[in-house]
Motif scaffolding. Structure first.
Motif, short mmCIF file in Angstrom:
data_model
loop_
_atom_site.label_atom_id
_atom_site.label_comp_id
_atom_site.label_asym_id
_atom_site.label_seq_id
_atom_site.Cartn_x
_atom_site.Cartn_y
_atom_site.Cartn_z
N VAL A 13 7.16 -44.51 -46.06
CA VAL A 13 8.32 -44.90 -46.86
C VAL A 13 8.48 -43.97 -48.06
CG1 VAL A 13 9.33 -46.72 -48.29
CG2 VAL A 13 8.31 -47.29 -46.09
N PHE A 14 7.37 -43.56 -48.68
CA PHE A 14 7.47 -42.62 -49.79
C PHE A 14 8.05 -41.28 -49.33
CE2 PHE A 14 4.05 -45.15 -52.05
CZ PHE A 14 4.91 -45.60 -53.05
N GLU A 15 7.66 -40.85 -48.13
CA GLU A 15 8.14 -39.57 -47.60
C GLU A 15 9.57 -39.68 -47.09
OE1 GLU A 15 5.24 -38.87 -44.62
OE2 GLU A 15 3.68 -38.24 -46.03
N ARG A 16 9.90 -40.83 -46.50
CA ARG A 16 11.22 -41.07 -45.92
C ARG A 16 11.72 -42.41 -46.43
NH1 ARG A 16 12.29 -38.56 -40.73
NH2 ARG A 16 10.74 -36.97 -40.25
N PRO A 17 12.41 -42.46 -47.57
CA PRO A 17 12.87 -43.73 -48.13
C PRO A 17 13.67 -44.59 -47.16
CG PRO A 17 13.10 -41.99 -49.75
CD PRO A 17 12.70 -41.32 -48.46
N GLN A 18 14.44 -43.94 -46.25
CA GLN A 18 15.24 -44.72 -45.32
C GLN A 18 14.39 -45.42 -44.27
OE1 GLN A 18 18.45 -45.27 -45.77
NE2 GLN A 18 18.29 -44.05 -47.62
N ALA A 19 13.11 -45.07 -44.20
CA ALA A 19 12.21 -45.76 -43.26
C ALA A 19 12.10 -47.23 -43.61
CB ALA A 19 10.83 -45.11 -43.28
N ALA A 20 12.31 -47.57 -44.88
CA ALA A 20 12.24 -48.97 -45.29
C ALA A 20 13.24 -49.82 -44.51
CB ALA A 20 12.50 -49.10 -46.79
N GLU A 21 14.42 -49.26 -44.22
CA GLU A 21 15.43 -50.00 -43.48
C GLU A 21 14.97 -50.25 -42.04
OE1 GLU A 21 19.17 -48.01 -43.72
OE2 GLU A 21 19.11 -47.86 -45.91
N VAL A 22 14.33 -49.26 -41.45
CA VAL A 22 13.80 -49.42 -40.09
C VAL A 22 12.72 -50.50 -40.07
CG1 VAL A 22 12.54 -48.29 -38.20
CG2 VAL A 22 14.31 -47.02 -39.47
N PHE A 23 11.82 -50.43 -41.02
CA PHE A 23 10.74 -51.42 -41.09
C PHE A 23 11.29 -52.83 -41.33
CE2 PHE A 23 7.69 -47.85 -42.54
CZ PHE A 23 7.43 -47.53 -41.21
N GLU A 24 12.33 -52.94 -42.16
CA GLU A 24 12.95 -54.25 -42.39
C GLU A 24 13.49 -54.83 -41.09
OE1 GLU A 24 13.18 -56.29 -44.94
OE2 GLU A 24 12.26 -55.02 -46.48
N ARG A 25 14.20 -54.00 -40.33
CA ARG A 25 14.80 -54.47 -39.08
C ARG A 25 13.74 -54.93 -38.10
NH1 ARG A 25 17.92 -49.69 -39.27
NH2 ARG A 25 16.86 -48.92 -37.40
N LEU A 26 12.60 -54.25 -38.09
CA LEU A 26 11.54 -54.55 -37.13
C LEU A 26 10.56 -55.60 -37.65
CD1 LEU A 26 10.74 -50.91 -35.94
CD2 LEU A 26 12.09 -52.65 -34.74
N GLY A 27 10.73 -56.02 -38.89
CA GLY A 27 9.81 -57.00 -39.47
C GLY A 27 8.44 -56.43 -39.78
N ILE A 28 8.37 -55.11 -40.04
CA ILE A 28 7.11 -54.45 -40.37
C ILE A 28 6.89 -54.49 -41.88
CG2 ILE A 28 5.93 -52.21 -40.44
CD1 ILE A 28 7.16 -51.59 -37.73
#
Length: 240
Positions: A13-28
Protein backbone atom coordinates in the motif's frame (compact mmCIF):
# COMPACT_ATOMS: atom_id res chain seq x y z
CA UNK A 1 6.97 -2.72 -10.95
CA UNK A 2 5.93 -6.33 -10.47
CA UNK A 3 4.21 -7.44 -7.29
CA UNK A 4 6.38 -9.30 -4.82
CA UNK A 5 3.89 -11.49 -2.96
CA UNK A 6 6.36 -11.93 -0.10
CA UNK A 7 6.16 -8.23 0.72
CA UNK A 8 3.72 -7.26 3.42
CA UNK A 9 0.36 -5.83 2.43
CA UNK A 10 1.27 -2.60 4.29
CA UNK A 11 4.44 -2.22 2.22
CA UNK A 12 2.44 -2.76 -0.97
CA UNK A 13 0.00 0.00 0.00
CA UNK A 14 2.87 2.39 0.71
CA UNK A 15 4.35 1.61 -2.72
CA UNK A 16 0.99 1.62 -4.51
CA UNK A 17 -1.60 3.75 -2.65
CA UNK A 18 -4.38 2.56 -4.96
CA UNK A 19 -3.77 -0.98 -3.69
CA UNK A 20 -5.84 0.01 -0.66
CA UNK A 21 -8.94 0.06 -2.87
CA UNK A 22 -8.21 -3.46 -4.12
CA UNK A 23 -7.69 -4.73 -0.59
CA UNK A 24 -10.92 -3.06 0.56
CA UNK A 25 -12.91 -4.79 -2.19
CA UNK A 26 -11.40 -8.16 -1.31
CA UNK A 27 -11.74 -7.71 2.45
CA UNK A 28 -7.97 -7.92 2.96
CA UNK A 29 -6.78 -6.29 6.17
CA UNK A 30 -3.85 -4.00 5.35
CA UNK A 31 -4.00 -1.86 8.50
CA UNK A 32 -4.12 -3.88 11.74
CA UNK A 33 -2.93 -7.01 9.91
CA UNK A 34 -0.70 -5.13 7.51
CA UNK A 35 2.56 -6.73 8.59
CA UNK A 36 1.77 -10.07 6.99
CA UNK A 37 3.09 -10.99 3.51
CA UNK A 38 0.52 -10.83 0.72
CA UNK A 39 0.95 -14.56 0.01
CA UNK A 40 0.16 -15.43 3.64
CA UNK A 41 -2.85 -13.11 3.81
CA UNK A 42 -4.31 -14.53 0.59
CA UNK A 43 -3.71 -18.08 1.81
CA UNK A 44 -5.52 -17.40 5.08
CA UNK A 45 -8.45 -15.81 3.22
CA UNK A 46 -8.63 -18.52 0.56
CA UNK A 47 -7.98 -16.00 -2.21
CA UNK A 48 -5.85 -16.75 -5.29
CA UNK A 49 -2.70 -14.70 -4.72
CA UNK A 50 -1.93 -14.60 -8.45
CA UNK A 51 -5.34 -13.05 -9.11
CA UNK A 52 -4.73 -10.42 -6.42
CA UNK A 53 -1.27 -9.69 -7.80
CA UNK A 54 -2.79 -9.23 -11.26
CA UNK A 55 -5.37 -6.78 -9.89
CA UNK A 56 -2.62 -4.85 -8.13
CA UNK A 57 -0.51 -4.73 -11.28
CA UNK A 58 -3.40 -3.08 -13.11
CA UNK A 59 -4.05 -0.40 -10.48
CA UNK A 60 -3.46 3.20 -11.41
CA UNK A 61 -0.56 4.35 -9.25
CA UNK A 62 -1.79 7.94 -9.18
CA UNK A 63 -3.98 9.27 -6.38
CA UNK A 64 -2.78 9.84 -2.83
CA UNK A 65 0.77 8.87 -3.68
CA UNK A 66 2.52 11.04 -1.12
CA UNK A 67 5.57 9.19 0.14
CA UNK A 68 4.96 9.62 3.84
CA UNK A 69 8.00 7.52 4.64
CA UNK A 70 10.11 10.41 3.41
CA UNK A 71 8.17 13.11 5.26
CA UNK A 72 8.67 14.32 8.81
CA UNK A 73 6.53 12.81 11.54
CA UNK A 74 5.13 16.28 12.20
CA UNK A 75 3.93 16.45 8.58
CA UNK A 76 2.45 12.97 8.78
CA UNK A 77 0.65 13.80 12.02
CA UNK A 78 -0.73 17.01 10.49
CA UNK A 79 -2.04 14.99 7.55
CA UNK A 80 -3.64 12.38 9.82
CA UNK A 81 -5.34 15.00 11.98
CA UNK A 82 -6.49 17.30 9.21
CA UNK A 83 -7.69 14.59 6.83
CA UNK A 84 -8.58 11.48 8.78
CA UNK A 85 -9.44 12.79 12.25
CA UNK A 86 -11.56 15.60 10.80
CA UNK A 87 -13.34 13.22 8.43
CA UNK A 88 -13.99 10.74 11.25
CA UNK A 89 -15.57 13.39 13.47
CA UNK A 90 -17.71 14.92 10.72
CA UNK A 91 -18.90 11.63 9.28
CA UNK A 92 -19.63 10.14 12.71
CA UNK A 93 -22.22 12.84 13.33
CA UNK A 94 -23.69 12.71 9.82
CA UNK A 95 -23.94 8.93 9.72
CA UNK A 96 -25.55 8.64 13.14
CA UNK A 97 -28.26 11.05 12.00
CA UNK A 98 -28.66 9.21 8.70
CA UNK A 99 -28.91 5.87 10.49
CA UNK A 100 -31.72 7.20 12.67
CA UNK A 101 -33.55 8.47 9.58
CA UNK A 102 -33.27 5.18 7.69
CA UNK A 103 -34.27 3.14 10.75
CA UNK A 104 -37.41 5.25 11.15
CA UNK A 105 -38.45 4.24 7.64
CA UNK A 106 -37.02 0.74 7.23
CA UNK A 107 -36.23 -0.52 10.72
CA UNK A 108 -39.33 -2.69 11.00
CA UNK A 109 -38.40 -4.76 7.97
CA UNK A 110 -34.64 -4.56 8.45
CA UNK A 111 -33.84 -5.21 12.13
CA UNK A 112 -30.14 -5.49 11.25
CA UNK A 113 -30.15 -1.69 10.99
CA UNK A 114 -30.71 -1.39 14.73
CA UNK A 115 -27.70 -3.62 15.36
CA UNK A 116 -25.64 -1.51 12.98
CA UNK A 117 -26.74 1.63 14.80
CA UNK A 118 -25.79 0.18 18.19
CA UNK A 119 -22.35 -0.87 16.96
CA UNK A 120 -21.70 2.38 15.14
CA UNK A 121 -22.76 4.50 18.14
CA UNK A 122 -20.34 2.67 20.41
CA UNK A 123 -17.61 2.91 17.77
CA UNK A 124 -18.08 6.67 17.44
CA UNK A 125 -17.86 7.19 21.20
CA UNK A 126 -14.69 5.13 21.42
CA UNK A 127 -13.13 6.85 18.43
CA UNK A 128 -13.92 10.26 19.89
CA UNK A 129 -11.91 9.46 23.01
CA UNK A 130 -9.22 7.77 20.94
CA UNK A 131 -8.67 10.79 18.70
CA UNK A 132 -8.58 13.12 21.69
CA UNK A 133 -5.89 11.03 23.43
CA UNK A 134 -3.79 11.01 20.29
CA UNK A 135 -4.12 14.74 19.67
CA UNK A 136 -3.64 15.88 23.27
CA UNK A 137 -1.03 13.41 24.53
CA UNK A 138 0.65 11.10 22.05
CA UNK A 139 1.03 13.28 18.96
CA UNK A 140 2.49 16.35 20.75
CA UNK A 141 5.07 14.10 22.41
CA UNK A 142 6.06 12.49 19.08
CA UNK A 143 6.45 15.93 17.48
CA UNK A 144 8.58 17.15 20.41
CA UNK A 145 10.64 13.95 20.30
CA UNK A 146 11.33 14.39 16.60
CA UNK A 147 12.21 18.06 17.12
CA UNK A 148 14.71 17.15 19.83
CA UNK A 149 16.31 14.68 17.43
CA UNK A 150 16.55 17.37 14.75
CA UNK A 151 17.96 19.95 17.17
CA UNK A 152 20.21 17.44 18.92
CA UNK A 153 18.68 18.67 22.16
CA UNK A 154 17.49 16.87 25.28
CA UNK A 155 14.50 14.65 24.52
CA UNK A 156 11.22 15.61 26.20
CA UNK A 157 10.19 13.77 29.33
CA UNK A 158 7.51 11.25 28.47
CA UNK A 159 4.58 11.42 30.92
CA UNK A 160 3.83 7.79 30.06
CA UNK A 161 7.35 6.39 30.54
CA UNK A 162 7.96 5.37 26.93
CA UNK A 163 6.10 6.05 23.71
CA UNK A 164 5.59 2.31 23.41
CA UNK A 165 3.02 2.41 26.21
CA UNK A 166 0.44 4.70 24.53
CA UNK A 167 1.26 3.18 21.13
CA UNK A 168 0.40 -0.25 22.49
CA UNK A 169 -2.92 1.10 23.80
CA UNK A 170 -3.72 2.92 20.55
CA UNK A 171 -3.06 -0.23 18.54
CA UNK A 172 -5.33 -2.27 20.80
CA UNK A 173 -8.06 0.31 20.26
CA UNK A 174 -7.41 0.15 16.51
CA UNK A 175 -7.94 -3.61 16.68
CA UNK A 176 -11.23 -3.06 18.52
CA UNK A 177 -12.40 -0.55 15.90
CA UNK A 178 -11.45 -2.97 13.13
CA UNK A 179 -13.53 -5.72 14.71
CA UNK A 180 -16.57 -3.44 14.93
CA UNK A 181 -16.22 -2.42 11.29
CA UNK A 182 -16.00 -6.10 10.36
CA UNK A 183 -19.25 -6.79 12.24
CA UNK A 184 -20.97 -3.89 10.50
CA UNK A 185 -19.71 -5.13 7.14
CA UNK A 186 -21.17 -8.55 7.90
CA UNK A 187 -24.54 -7.19 9.04
CA UNK A 188 -24.86 -5.06 5.91
CA UNK A 189 -23.92 -7.87 3.54
CA UNK A 190 -20.67 -6.13 2.58
CA UNK A 191 -22.49 -2.77 2.39
CA UNK A 192 -24.87 -3.97 -0.32
CA UNK A 193 -28.31 -2.33 0.14
CA UNK A 194 -31.40 -4.55 -0.09
CA UNK A 195 -33.79 -4.49 -3.04
CA UNK A 196 -36.31 -2.27 -1.25
CA UNK A 197 -33.72 0.34 -0.24
CA UNK A 198 -34.64 3.96 -0.82
CA UNK A 199 -32.03 6.54 -1.84
CA UNK A 200 -31.23 7.41 1.79
CA UNK A 201 -30.72 3.72 2.57
CA UNK A 202 -28.34 3.38 -0.39
CA UNK A 203 -26.43 6.51 0.59
CA UNK A 204 -26.14 5.17 4.14
CA UNK A 205 -24.45 1.96 3.01
CA UNK A 206 -22.20 3.79 0.57
CA UNK A 207 -21.19 6.21 3.33
CA UNK A 208 -20.56 3.45 5.85
CA UNK A 209 -18.33 1.72 3.31
CA UNK A 210 -16.43 4.97 2.71
CA UNK A 211 -16.10 5.49 6.46
CA UNK A 212 -14.64 1.99 6.85
CA UNK A 213 -12.18 2.55 4.00
CA UNK A 214 -11.00 5.85 5.44
CA UNK A 215 -10.62 4.35 8.91
CA UNK A 216 -8.56 1.49 7.51
CA UNK A 217 -6.21 3.92 5.72
CA UNK A 218 -6.04 6.07 8.86
CA UNK A 219 -5.07 3.07 11.01
CA UNK A 220 -2.61 1.89 8.36
CA UNK A 221 -0.70 5.18 8.46
CA UNK A 222 -0.47 5.06 12.24
CA UNK A 223 0.18 1.36 12.85
CA UNK A 224 2.56 0.76 9.98
CA UNK A 225 4.40 4.08 9.68
CA UNK A 226 3.90 6.67 12.41
CA UNK A 227 4.15 4.39 15.42
CA UNK A 228 7.19 2.34 14.29
CA UNK A 229 9.08 5.52 13.40
CA UNK A 230 8.19 7.13 16.73
CA UNK A 231 9.38 4.06 18.63
CA UNK A 232 12.61 4.09 16.65
CA UNK A 233 13.31 7.63 17.86
CA UNK A 234 13.38 6.30 21.42
CA UNK A 235 16.59 4.34 21.03
CA UNK A 236 17.12 2.93 23.53
CA UNK A 237 13.53 3.14 24.87
CA UNK A 238 13.03 4.99 28.11
CA UNK A 239 12.23 2.82 31.09
CA UNK A 240 8.56 2.77 32.05
Amino acid sequence: MSIDTERTVAEIVFERPQAAEVFERLGIDYCCGGRKPLAVVCGEAGIDVDHVADLLERTNQSGEAENWSAQSLASLISHIVQKHHSYCREESLRLQALLAKVISKHGEHHPELTQVEELFTVLCKELSMHLMKEEQMLFPYIIALEQSETDKSVAPQAPFGTVQNPVRMMMMEHDDAGRVIKEIRSLTGNFVPPQDACNSFKVLYQSLEAFAADLHLHIHLENNLLFPRAIALEDPPRSA
